[in-house]
Design an enzyme around this catalytic site. Structure first.
Site, PDB file in Angstrom:
ATOM      1  N   SER A 183      -4.701  -0.131   6.166  1.00 48.65           N
ATOM      2  CA  SER A 183      -3.305   0.104   5.788  1.00 48.65           C
ATOM      3  C   SER A 183      -3.298   1.048   4.608  1.00 48.65           C
ATOM      4  CB  SER A 183      -2.663  -1.224   5.371  1.00 48.65           C
ATOM      5  OG  SER A 183      -1.417  -1.006   4.716  1.00 48.65           O
ATOM      6  N   TYR A 190      -2.214  -9.733   1.304  1.00 48.89           N
ATOM      7  CA  TYR A 190      -2.339  -8.662   2.300  1.00 48.89           C
ATOM      8  C   TYR A 190      -3.098  -7.464   1.708  1.00 48.89           C
ATOM      9  CZ  TYR A 190      -0.800  -5.312   5.899  1.00 48.89           C
ATOM     10  OH  TYR A 190      -0.756  -4.379   6.898  1.00 48.89           O
TER      11      TYR A 190
END
Ligand code: BGC
Length: 269
Positions: free
Chosen positions: A154, A167
């Protein structure tokens, strides 16, 4: 589409929705036989729908249920796929989720769920894939490489993300796991890279695009001026999985419309 992955077997984890579903469809169009992994009984219909689309477009594959955070399930998935198809050529280490919370309120369960799927899941699947690639070695008719792993990271492997510490920690972890194993196995002709998506229009970030106001606010973070689509990631995945990228290993490929270009600094700091 040119069949750059013809005859190759690809496992795509977390493929019943979002980026995983999109990547599965494009890999199948490129000629790969796709193993559409999904985690639980409830995700089976969605995985079957992805497979139906693929078959309607002339592609091949199966669905396979396995929770990637569970070691015994991952070992069984790889053993079953190798028994059925002979080997695995490509792993798309994609399964990922969010359990957002302010840091002070974050529960251990929220932390462990995210690290368990996003980071431990990628470790377990990559380990089984590497074992198979080492066993088989290079078969020139299949690919110049003994195997390819693409980790779905990401932009948050580099952009800190308040309210999402679990995350961001998982994605930062993926970055150095990926680079470490890429370094370790390059000599064995195993290529390991990451794709770092920015804002891609999928269920995981629905709140960020479902109203015009939310979308407008999101686009202030995206210099290229549009939200990403799963195909943007799928096309990058085909490149990283094919021999077109044969000299590429250990990279984080940002597919983010410029989100990592610090758009807030475009006029003056
Ligand atoms: C997250 C999305 C978010 C995007 C950009 C992704 O990794 O899963 O929720 O929209 O990063 O911030």
């Amino acid at each position: 589409m040119e069949k750059k992955l013809q005859g190759q077997i690809a496992i795509i984890t977390g493929a019943s929705s979002g980026i995983g579903a999109g990547v599965s469809k494009i890999l199948a169009l490129a000629g790969a036989t796709v193993i559409i992994n999904h985690p639980v009984d409830a995700t089976k219909p969605a995985a079957e729908a992805v497979l139906t689309d693929i078959k309607n477009a002339g592609g091949n594959g199966i669905t396979y249920q396995c929770d990637v955070s569970k070691e015994d399930e991952v070992i069984k998935m790889f053993a079953d796929v190798i028994a059925q198809f002979g080997t695995v050529d490509i792993l798309i280490n994609n399964a990922g989720l969010q359990r957002d919370s302010s840091f002070a309120e974050m529960t251990l369960a929220q932390w462990n769920t995210v690290i368990g799927v996003n980071l431990t899941g990628q470790f377990l699947c990559a380990r089984e894939a590497v074992k198979e690639f080492l066993r088989r070695g290079v078969v020139p008719e299949r690919s110049k490489a003994a195997g390819k792993i693409i980790c779905m990271s990401s932009v948050h492997e580099v952009i800190p993300w308040g309210g999402h510490a679990n995350y961001a920690a998982s994605k930062g972890g993926i970055m150095l796991m990926m680079k470490s194993i890429a370094q370790e196995y390059a000599g064995k002709k195993i290529r390991i890279n990451s794709i770092c998506p920015g804002a891609i229009q999928t269920p995981i970030n629905k709140a960020a695009w479902e109203t015009p106001e939310a979308l407008q606010s999101l686009l202030t973070l995206v210099p290229y001026g549009r939200i990403g689509q799963p195909d943007d990631i799928g096309n990058a995945a085909v490149w990283l999985a094919s021999d077109d990228s044969d000299y590429v290993t250990g990279i984080s490929l940002f597919v983010d419309g410029g989100m990592t270009l610090y758009p807030g600094f475009s006029t003056n700091g």
